[in-house]
Design a protein around this motif. Structure first.
Motif, PDB file in Angstrom:
ATOM      1  N   LEU A 202       0.820  -1.207   0.000  1.00 10.00           N
ATOM      2  CA  LEU A 202       0.000   0.000   0.000  1.00 10.00           C
ATOM      3  C   LEU A 202       0.858   1.264   0.000  1.00 10.00           C
ATOM      4  O   LEU A 202       0.565   2.234  -0.713  1.00 10.00           O
ATOM      5  CB  LEU A 202      -0.942  -0.016   1.193  1.00 10.00           C
ATOM      6  CG  LEU A 202      -2.096  -1.029   1.086  1.00 10.00           C
ATOM      7  CD1 LEU A 202      -2.670  -1.333   2.462  1.00 10.00           C
ATOM      8  CD2 LEU A 202      -3.181  -0.512   0.146  1.00 10.00           C
TER       9      LEU A 202
ATOM     10  N   ILE B 284      -4.580  -4.005  -5.963  1.00  9.72           N
ATOM     11  CA  ILE B 284      -3.922  -4.568  -4.783  1.00  9.72           C
ATOM     12  C   ILE B 284      -4.865  -5.561  -4.118  1.00  9.72           C
ATOM     13  O   ILE B 284      -6.067  -5.303  -3.989  1.00  9.72           O
ATOM     14  CB  ILE B 284      -3.559  -3.469  -3.762  1.00  9.72           C
ATOM     15  CG1 ILE B 284      -2.648  -2.414  -4.394  1.00  9.72           C
ATOM     16  CG2 ILE B 284      -2.895  -4.066  -2.515  1.00  9.72           C
ATOM     17  CD1 ILE B 284      -2.480  -1.173  -3.537  1.00  9.72           C
TER      18      ILE B 284
ATOM     19  N   SER C 152      -4.868  -7.833  -0.432  1.00 10.48           N
ATOM     20  CA  SER C 152      -4.228  -8.095   0.857  1.00 10.48           C
ATOM     21  C   SER C 152      -4.824  -9.363   1.447  1.00 10.48           C
ATOM     22  O   SER C 152      -6.048  -9.499   1.535  1.00 10.48           O
ATOM     23  CB  SER C 152      -4.467  -6.910   1.802  1.00 10.48           C
ATOM     24  OG  SER C 152      -4.198  -7.263   3.148  1.00 10.48           O
TER      25      SER C 152
ATOM     26  N   PRO D 255      -2.874  -3.675   6.806  1.00 11.50           N
ATOM     27  CA  PRO D 255      -2.912  -2.402   6.084  1.00 11.50           C
ATOM     28  C   PRO D 255      -2.839  -1.198   7.010  1.00 11.50           C
ATOM     29  O   PRO D 255      -2.429  -0.109   6.592  1.00 11.50           O
ATOM     30  CB  PRO D 255      -4.250  -2.456   5.336  1.00 11.50           C
ATOM     31  CG  PRO D 255      -5.084  -3.410   6.127  1.00 11.50           C
ATOM     32  CD  PRO D 255      -4.120  -4.431   6.631  1.00 11.50           C
TER      33      PRO D 255
ATOM     34  N   VAL E 192      -3.512   6.069  -1.646  1.00 13.32           N
ATOM     35  CA  VAL E 192      -3.555   4.892  -2.526  1.00 13.32           C
ATOM     36  C   VAL E 192      -4.645   5.096  -3.575  1.00 13.32           C
ATOM     37  O   VAL E 192      -5.793   5.396  -3.243  1.00 13.32           O
ATOM     38  CB  VAL E 192      -3.820   3.606  -1.716  1.00 13.32           C
ATOM     39  CG1 VAL E 192      -3.978   2.409  -2.650  1.00 13.32           C
ATOM     40  CG2 VAL E 192      -2.686   3.355  -0.724  1.00 13.32           C
TER      41      VAL E 192
ATOM     42  N   THR F 256      -8.379  -1.718  -4.133  1.00 11.02           N
ATOM     43  CA  THR F 256      -7.786  -2.579  -3.102  1.00 11.02           C
ATOM     44  C   THR F 256      -8.823  -3.520  -2.507  1.00 11.02           C
ATOM     45  O   THR F 256      -9.901  -3.094  -2.096  1.00 11.02           O
ATOM     46  CB  THR F 256      -7.171  -1.714  -1.983  1.00 11.02           C
ATOM     47  OG1 THR F 256      -6.127  -0.902  -2.540  1.00 11.02           O
ATOM     48  CG2 THR F 256      -6.595  -2.571  -0.869  1.00 11.02           C
TER      49      THR F 256
ATOM     50  N   HIS G  19     -12.456   0.217  -3.013  1.00 12.74           N
ATOM     51  CA  HIS G  19     -11.981  -0.849  -2.141  1.00 12.74           C
ATOM     52  C   HIS G  19     -13.133  -1.718  -1.661  1.00 12.74           C
ATOM     53  O   HIS G  19     -14.302  -1.307  -1.706  1.00 12.74           O
ATOM     54  CB  HIS G  19     -11.216  -0.287  -0.938  1.00 12.74           C
ATOM     55  CG  HIS G  19     -12.039   0.564  -0.026  1.00 12.74           C
ATOM     56  ND1 HIS G  19     -12.288   1.907  -0.264  1.00 12.74           N
ATOM     57  CD2 HIS G  19     -12.689   0.270   1.143  1.00 12.74           C
ATOM     58  CE1 HIS G  19     -13.042   2.403   0.702  1.00 12.74           C
ATOM     59  NE2 HIS G  19     -13.295   1.427   1.563  1.00 12.74           N
TER      60      HIS G  19
END
Length: 217
Positions: free
Chosen positions: A120, A132, A134, A139, A149, A153, A179
């Protein structure tokens, strides 16, 4: 499938890596592992194999040298040095562009544990990251970089990993990019339960398929 054992020059060291490129790649996913892990992480290798079947090239690489890892195992010198890890990741992304087979491909990052924070932070500093993911990440350790960012994500957390769920929810509240958060039923932090890592792979492939394909068009 090309499988290349590579050495990546960053800072004053060389980091070992494994670059695997399917016949027709539609993107490249760089894995950013967590503390105490390496390019040989069985969980990341399993996810990488699944992404390769979906047409993505993958790079698994060591964030630390063997000497650095030995020091880290004793006193945790490096594992929470997110700035160092992010800088090495950024240098690695630049190095990756020397490979003609993936030089023009959109780039995704797959971060685990502290590696998610490094992913990140690096993505906040450069504009070449298109997505991205995770897995069981931290994070929250990316701190103020979260607001900068831009890459879409996906935060994947195990249902039974309650403290990490809380930390991911807190971090998600600071993200301004596209996100989402996915909770994998019955999974603990390492996703060791049957079928849970398969679900992580499915979610990651879907996210990268959505956003890396969009980056091409």
């Amino acid at each position: 499938m090309q499988t290349l054992q590579v050495q990546i020059p960053v800072d004053y060291v060389k980091l070992g890596g494994i670059l695997e490129i399917p016949g027709t790649a539609r993107g490249v996913v760089v894995f950013v592992h967590g503390s105490g892990s390496s390019r040989f992480s069985p969980r990341n290798r399993q996810v990488a194999a699944g992404l390769q079947r979906e047409g993505f090239a993958t790079l698994l690489f060591d964030l630390l040298t063997q000497d650095e890892q030995r020091h880290d195992d004793v006193d945790a010198t490096y594992r929470f040095n997110i700035a160092l890890l992010a800088r090495r990741l950024g240098s690695t992304l630049g190095w990756l562009r020397q490979w003609a087979e993936v030089a023009t491909q959109p780039v995704g990052l797959f971060g685990a544990s502290t590696g998610a924070a490094a992913a990140l932070v690096a993505a906040a500093q450069i504009n070449t990251v298109s997505a991205i993911v995770s897995r069981g990440g931290r994070p929250d350790l990316a701190g103020t970089a979260l607001a900068s960012v831009r890459a879409p994500t996906l935060l994947i957390v195990g249902e039974l990993d309650t403290e990490v769920i809380r930390l991911n929810q807190k971090a998600a509240g600071q993200l301004t990019c596209e996100h989402s958060m996915a909770i994998v039923a019955g999974a603990t932090h390492l996703f060791e339960e049957p079928g849970t890592l398969d679900e992580v792979t499915r979610l990651a492939a879907g996210w990268f398929g959505r956003w890396l394909t969009r980056a091409i068009s």
